[in-house]
Enzyme design. Structure first.
Site, PDB file in Angstrom:
ATOM      1  N   GLU A   1      -5.563  -0.265  -7.634  1.00 28.56           N
ATOM      2  CA  GLU A   1      -4.593   0.470  -6.839  1.00 28.56           C
ATOM      3  C   GLU A   1      -4.930   1.956  -6.927  1.00 28.56           C
ATOM      4  O   GLU A   1      -5.991   2.332  -7.426  1.00 28.56           O
ATOM      5  CB  GLU A   1      -3.182   0.140  -7.326  1.00 28.56           C
ATOM      6  CG  GLU A   1      -2.868  -1.357  -7.227  1.00 28.56           C
ATOM      7  CD  GLU A   1      -1.490  -1.728  -7.747  1.00 28.56           C
ATOM      8  OE1 GLU A   1      -0.590  -0.860  -7.744  1.00 28.56           O
ATOM      9  OE2 GLU A   1      -1.308  -2.894  -8.156  1.00 28.56           O
TER      10      GLU A   1
ATOM     11  N   LYS B   1      -6.479   3.283  -1.207  1.00 29.97           N
ATOM     12  CA  LYS B   1      -7.392   2.554  -2.082  1.00 29.97           C
ATOM     13  C   LYS B   1      -8.843   2.646  -1.616  1.00 29.97           C
ATOM     14  O   LYS B   1      -9.716   1.984  -2.181  1.00 29.97           O
ATOM     15  CB  LYS B   1      -6.960   1.090  -2.165  1.00 29.97           C
ATOM     16  CG  LYS B   1      -5.525   0.902  -2.646  1.00 29.97           C
ATOM     17  CD  LYS B   1      -5.091  -0.543  -2.564  1.00 29.97           C
ATOM     18  CE  LYS B   1      -3.611  -0.704  -2.854  1.00 29.97           C
ATOM     19  NZ  LYS B   1      -3.167  -2.110  -2.746  1.00 29.97           N
TER      20      LYS B   1
ATOM     21  N   ARG C   1       1.916 -13.777  -4.938  1.00 29.34           N
ATOM     22  CA  ARG C   1       1.686 -13.173  -6.257  1.00 29.34           C
ATOM     23  C   ARG C   1       3.000 -13.197  -7.016  1.00 29.34           C
ATOM     24  O   ARG C   1       3.868 -13.990  -6.701  1.00 29.34           O
ATOM     25  CB  ARG C   1       1.099 -11.771  -6.112  1.00 29.34           C
ATOM     26  CG  ARG C   1       1.753 -10.879  -5.117  1.00 29.34           C
ATOM     27  CD  ARG C   1       0.886  -9.684  -4.759  1.00 29.34           C
ATOM     28  NE  ARG C   1       0.933  -9.412  -3.338  1.00 29.34           N
ATOM     29  CZ  ARG C   1       0.440  -8.339  -2.781  1.00 29.34           C
ATOM     30  NH1 ARG C   1      -0.167  -7.422  -3.515  1.00 29.34           N
ATOM     31  NH2 ARG C   1       0.523  -8.158  -1.486  1.00 29.34           N
TER      32      ARG C   1
END
Length: 287
Positions: A3, A61, A267
């Protein structure tokens, strides 16, 4: 996936070691590493030869290296990508994909990627801002990030706050780890509807996002395995300061309630049931 703090740590290391250095040779050892370069691996290597790196920049990113030719090398680390600085005599890494040799006797730059989800490409004329990443919003640490614009855009959305934080067209660089950490600090559950948040509440959350990201950058990011390292192959240490992420069933550092783990977009989300109660009003499901 790396990240903002992890990518910013890499950017800082690259800026120190590759700025103002001339590229003498590029070797593409695995074509998948440059699959986003439509002209192919040979063209990728040829167009970079004899160019000079002027800077190392980041948008969310993504990294890019502006060149004196006006082009730019654009990079994304994917799940396991590493940009390492190594002496030319150092043994090749098992998953070495691209090698940059420079005209001086300094270290070479290596793109190593075990899973090959990351990649490099050349953006023609992209030195100032590659068109390939122009759609990505600025991140909260960017001096030109507009708090007012973000607040207005967020409150117009009919979505959950965590989904909004992960939306790279609203703000960039925030992923699952740092979204959970910022929401914990703000005492907000990730399913809280964005259109129900007041402007001051959004600004408080944004302040927590900045704090979390800034603290993580100072610690070199978060490393849960050996795949994330900085340009010197060193791991980050912010995992030691995490309050909720990855701490399922452990006591909340604020109230002692066991941290809850929930499924979220393929996730996991982590939150405190007491400090971050679920909202009574849910965002309507999309048809």
């Amino acid at each position: 996936m790396p990240e903002l703090p992890e990518v910013e740590t890499v950017r800082q290391g690259l800026a120190q070691w590759v700025t103002d250095r001339r590229i003498a040779e590029v070797q593409v050892l695995h074509p998948r590493a440059v699959r986003r370069h439509a002209a192919g691996a040979a063209h990728f290597a040829d167009v970079l030869r004899e160019t000079t790196v002027r800077d190392v920049r980041r948008r969310g990113k993504y990294l890019w290296l502006p060149l004196d030719s006006g082009d730019a090398v654009v990079g994304h680390l994917g799940m396991s990508g590493q940009l390492l600085l190594q002496p030319a005599a150092a043994p090749d890494e098992t998953h070495l994909r691209v090698r940059f040799r420079f005209a001086d006797d300094g270290p070479e730059l290596r793109f190593v990627d075990q899973r090959t989800f990351g990649g490099l490409s050349v953006s023609a004329g992209g030195a100032e801002l590659p068109t390939e990443i122009a759609h990505i919003a600025r991140d909260p640490l960017d001096p030109e990030f507009s708090d007012a614009t973000f607040v207005a855009a967020l409150r117009r959305r009919r979505t959950e706050i965590k989904r909004a934080l992960l939306d790279q067209t609203l703000l960039s660089g925030v992923g699952n780890i740092y979204a959970d950490e910022a929401l914990w600090r703000a005492r907000l559950h990730g399913t809280r509807p964005t259109d129900g948040l007041t402007g001051p509440a959004v600004l408080r959350l944004l302040g927590h996002v900045r704090d979390v990201l800034g603290e993580a950058v100072k610690e070199g990011g978060t490393s849960f395995d050996a795949l994330y390292v900085n340009v010197n192959g060193e791991s980050g240490y912010f995992d030691r300061a995490l309050n909720v992420y990855g701490r399922a069933d452990q006591p909340c550092r604020r109230c002692g309630e066991p941290v809850r783990r929930e499924a979220f977009m393929n996730r996991s989300s982590f939150s405190c049931p007491r400090c971050q109660p679920r909202p009574r009003r849910a965002v309507p499901a999309r048809g």
